[in-house]
Structure formats: C-alpha cells, structure tokens
Design a protein around this motif. Sequence first.
Motif, short mmCIF file in Angstrom:
data_model
loop_
_atom_site.label_atom_id
_atom_site.label_comp_id
_atom_site.label_asym_id
_atom_site.label_seq_id
_atom_site.Cartn_x
_atom_site.Cartn_y
_atom_site.Cartn_z
N LYS A 118 4.02 1.61 -1.05
CA LYS A 118 4.67 1.78 -2.35
C LYS A 118 3.68 2.33 -3.37
N SER A 119 2.50 1.76 -3.34
CA SER A 119 1.47 2.18 -4.29
C SER A 119 1.11 3.65 -4.07
N TRP A 120 1.01 4.04 -2.81
CA TRP A 120 0.68 5.44 -2.49
C TRP A 120 1.79 6.37 -2.96
N ARG A 128 3.64 6.14 -5.38
CA ARG A 128 3.67 6.31 -6.84
C ARG A 128 2.41 6.98 -7.36
N LEU A 185 0.84 -1.21 0.00
CA LEU A 185 0.00 0.00 0.00
C LEU A 185 0.87 1.25 0.00
#
Lengths: 307, 419
Positions: free
Chosen positions: B13-15, B17, B11
Amino acid sequence: MPEEVIRVENLVKTYKPVVAVNSISFTVKEGEIFSLVGPNGAGKTTTVEILECLRTPTSGKASVLGYDVTHDEKEIKKRIGAMPQDFSAFERLTVRENVELIARIYQVDPDLRSVLEELGMWEARDRRFESLSGGMKRRAGICMALISNPVLLFLDEPTTGLDPQARKETWDVIRRLRSMGKTVVLTSHYMEEVEQLSDRAAVIYGGEIIAQGSVDELISAYGGGIRIRVSPYNDEIERVLMETAQKVVREDSSIEGVFHDRIQVGRTLAALYGQDEKYHLDIVEPSMDNVFSRLAGGRVDERGELI
Amino acid sequence: MTGVVAVFSALLKSWMRSKAGIFFSFLFPIMLLFIFSTVFGGGGTSQYVLFVQNMDVDSKGNPTELSQGFVEAVRATGAFDMRSLEHDVDIKEYVKMNPSFSFRYRILVIPEGFHEQAARKKVSVQVKVTVNTLEFVGKEFAAYMSPEDVEGIQRGELALQSVLGGQGGESPQLVLWMDEQDMAAPALLGIIHGVANAFSNGLLGSEEVLALEGMPLEQRTLKVVDYFLPGFIAAFIMTNGVIGATSTISEYRRNGQVKRLAATPLPKTSWILGNVLEQTVLAFILTGVMIALGWVVFDVRLVPDAYALSLVFVGAVAFCSVGMVLGGVIKDVEAASGAGNAIAFPMMFLSGAFWPIEQMPDYLQEVARVLPLHYFHDGLLQIMVYKNPGNAGMGFVVLGCFAAVMMVIAVKITKWKEF
C-alpha cells in the motif's frame, strides 16, 4: 496492595567503554505512572528499551509482568505496548491503516473506533501519517501502543519537540491512560511533565538513579523548601523572617526566607501582612526543577541538555 | 504468517502511494525500454559515415572513370553514409580543424593515378595469367603437340614476357583513415576490402569462385525488442531489489519504523519475508507490464510460461535479499542508496543484460559470467526467446543458491535489537 509489574535489580548496560546504565534498581506498581527523568544521555531510553526487550542487559536482572527480559522476550512483547523514542509509522498509510497493522501483528480484533476516539484521533483516522502534526503523530503512536489493550505501556519521550499546546494535549492523553487503569512508564527530560503526570519518579543521571520516590516525596526531600521573597525590606520584615525561616538570604534590596514547614509559612505570612510599609512579596513553591538542580548541580534545558 | 501478510500489505500500500517508487520501479524501466527499442530496434539508419577523398582527377578536376566507378561500388554496399572530401584537402589538418570529427567518421583516400595504375595492373595481371596458361599447356600437353606448335608457344611466352617487362607495376594503394579506438574498424576494412576484390575481379573479367548469400537464422521472425525484453525485465527486477529495497529498509531503520515494529511481537523473519514478498509481487507486476507493453507497442511475440515466472520469482527473492542485507548494514539512507547503485549499475551493464556479452572484451566476459544477473537474464532469454527451458537450468541453480545464501545473511544481519 498494588501488584509489582516491573522489577529492576542492579541493571547494568555498557557500550564499551561507556557505562550507559550503572547498577540501577527500581520497581513499578500496577496502575501508576512511573517516570524516568533526566537529561539526554542519562540512560533513560537504554533502561526502557531493555524493558521493552529492544536491548540486552550487560548484567543485573529485570522482569516485566513477571517475565525475564533476557529469556521471555516473546511473552513480554505480547503483553506490553510501546512507543519508542523518535518512532515512525508507515508515512503514506493512514492513521487507521497503521493502527490496524499493529492490531494484525498482535492478532487482535479491537474496537478501533473506541481506541481512536478515546485519544481524539477518530476524526483524523483517514489522514496519512505523513500529514499529521507532531502532536498528532505522538497520539497516533499511543493509539498503536494501546491497540492490543496492554496492561503496561512504555512511552519514551512522548512530548519531546512538541509545542506547549501539543504537549498539554499529550498530557491529557496520558492522564486518560491512567483513568483507563493502565500502568505507564514514561521517560522525559521535562521536569514539569514529570511533576504533572507521575505518581512516582526516578531521577536518573550519568546512568545512575540518584533519587526515587513519589513526586511529593522527592520535592519535599530535595526541592529546597518553600521560599518567601520580600522586596524592599526593613528591619521588622527581616526580624520576622529570622524568627520563622529555616534559612534567610539577603540581597541588595530583597530578602528571602526558606521554609520546610507549611505551618511556619502561614505564620510568617500573617506576620508580614501586619506590616505598614509597602513591599512586594513572592512565594515560590519547590518543583522537580529544584529537585534536579539540587541533585545534579544543574538544570535541564528545553532540548534535554544539562546546563 | 499473519505478520508476513500484514507487513507485505502495508509495504505494498505504501509503495502504491509513492510517486517516486512507482516512477523508479515501473516508469523508468518502461522509458528505457522505449529508448533502447527505438534506438536499436530499426527504423533509423545503421550506416557508417565514410568520407571519400578522390585524388584521381583529370585536368578539369573531375574524377576519373575508374575511380568514380570504385566510389559507386563502395556506395552500392549500402553500408556507408558517404560524403565527399575535396581532393586538395590535407586530411590531418582537416581532422585537427574539425573537433566534431570523431571516431565515428572514417576517410577513404583514392590516390592520384588510381585509374592509370589500375589499368596498367589489369594488363599486367592478364598477361601473367596468359603466360602461366601457356607454360601450363606447354608442359602438360607437349607430348600431344608437334615440335612446331611447342616452339610457337614458347615464342609466344617470350613475347608476352617482354610485354610484361614494360607493363608490370604496383596495385593502386587505397588508404582508409580511422581512429585507433574505432571498434568498427575491422568490419569496415573487411567491407572495403571485399569491394576492392570484387572491383578487381570485374576489371579482369573473372568470375567468383566462391559465392555467399546472407540468410536470416531465426525463423520465428523475432524483433530486436524480443531480445531486449528479457534483459530489461531481469535488470530492473535486480535494480528494484538492490537499490529499491536497500533504500527502503535503510530509511525504515533510520526513521525508527523498524524499532517500532521490533517492539511488537513481530518476528524479524516476518519483517524480512514481508519485504521479499512485496518485491516479488512487484517483480511479477513489472514483468507483466513490460510484456504487455511489448505486445501492444512493439508487437513482440514473448509469452512468459511457468518456467519464466519461476525464474522471475527466484530472481526477485535473490536480489531483494541483497537489498535486505545492504539496508540491514547501512543505516545512512544516502550511503545505502549509493551502495545499492554501486552494485546494481555495474552489474546491469557488465552482465550483458543490454547487449550480448560477446561484444565485450574477453576479461569482461569472464566478469559477466560470475554475476548472478547474467544467469537471470540469460535464463529468461533461453526460456522466453529460444524456448529452451533446459538451457536455463544453470540460471535456476545459480540464482537459487545465491538467493538462499543472501537470505541467510539477511536474517543474520538484520538487527531486531540494539538499534
């Protein structure tokens, strides 16, 4: 004798007042590709999701790898790999990161490269999931399902919405799973796909299994036989077909004979080749399309709707 | 625990990016901090616009000495940005003809004859004071005076009263025109009333009986932004949790990601805890960034201690759990986002995060006191600004209970089956 990995007995799932799955029974044997085939809303996904422990059955029994789906959820989930219908992954994570996430959840340390290479995804490992084509997303999904090295995989509509090329590539991937010794349960509304990939299939319609067996058995039993169509035709051609075919259908300028015996087909063709007159001849092999049409009284279109 | 960490890192890492995620989580709060601190943090004028219509003019149209003196006395308060209005202007017509004339403007009318009336009133008051003094002296000290002196005083009283008969009169009537909805009206009336009193005392030559001097209460030389900062930190941790988590969870449910994870051995609680952990880490980063910016740009004096960080942790868990609950219930992303906004924005403005709740009407103050955000920012204010962690006890209790209840509801309500 292959071991039974799935046993389903009189399984029922209702969403009042709708009966999504109505007392179905089937088994899946180790190492085979088993397909549930039918139009949208037939009950394929509901059945598979019960087996994946994503739904609770209303009644009946289902066991996966010897574990009961209602009581042994944890044990089943540890041992299976699943690619649900319309699944997604973390869009902004790369293929490798998404696969690694699943590996960490399963607490396994697999050879990531070999899995990605096996499914042709190694080159795309550092691409974000959001940037992949539809076909690559499905392949990445299969990588995720495969990363824990499960003995049994569920692929729910793995090629729906893909273009023909991507669909064929996905078929190759599924064939590779078979060569890896995996048992695969597949759902699809593409009859050709089922015919190409499956060892055995169950035709499901209106929540009920209306036929099941090996693909050859189904085609043989319900495909309606091999048809030889000749146009134009003369009295001699009509006589040959009347003598050899199980059934003869005449139209304005053509005549069609239906055969259930391949030896009779050979004899008929030999007799027809001796004719002096010029004519056009078609031989139509029966397919799963014919099986479904015959059983359900209609065809399934590209989108999975019954027409 | 492995599952929690796996979900958390994915989550996060996704945030990191997501440009939109970073904007709404960090840049938007920072922008608002800049705007609020600039608008309310000094540097600009805080004067009230006051139009003055001086109708007390001589035959040449020039203001009389006394009326001009009063205008200057009002100007000397420094409270007003003063503008003149011609003496022959009809005020009601003027307001009607100028749509831009809003409740931010007031009009002070100095009536015709102000100078003359004030001068007459001055004599009248002085005579009254003298008569009262003579009366007082005549009664209290008659025993010590000769009969001739007493008689002289009484004659003087009578003579002055006859003068008063001709000099008595009404005080000049100043009028302050204001909008009925003008919230600053009582304060402005008070200022002008104070000027009028001081002006009267000056005319009469009397001295102030009471004296008043304004002194700064806070000795730590805190700036306005020091007071804003805890409110901003609390408010945006809340919005990140309620709006951000709601939208994210709802989107993950809609696009089949939750189903994908539910088909693995990942327990539901690990999914929830992974999300809460991510929001908590974001809350700490947000707190750090806001305070660092405060130090660098606004030269604030706030330093978060262990108490403040603990409260940030409890607040982040509480509001992220609200997001988990909403995201767990509402599958439609737009509806989930709307629901998050519908909860977060009223709470943000009603809780007093951006201004003291004492400025709000009584019934809204009662509303503010039942909102968890109020206890969050008030707790941070007590710890970080007033250095009274003891006063943040209620904040810890309320937010802690709220977090526990929301977490339980989130676990109950999050679907891990039957998607």
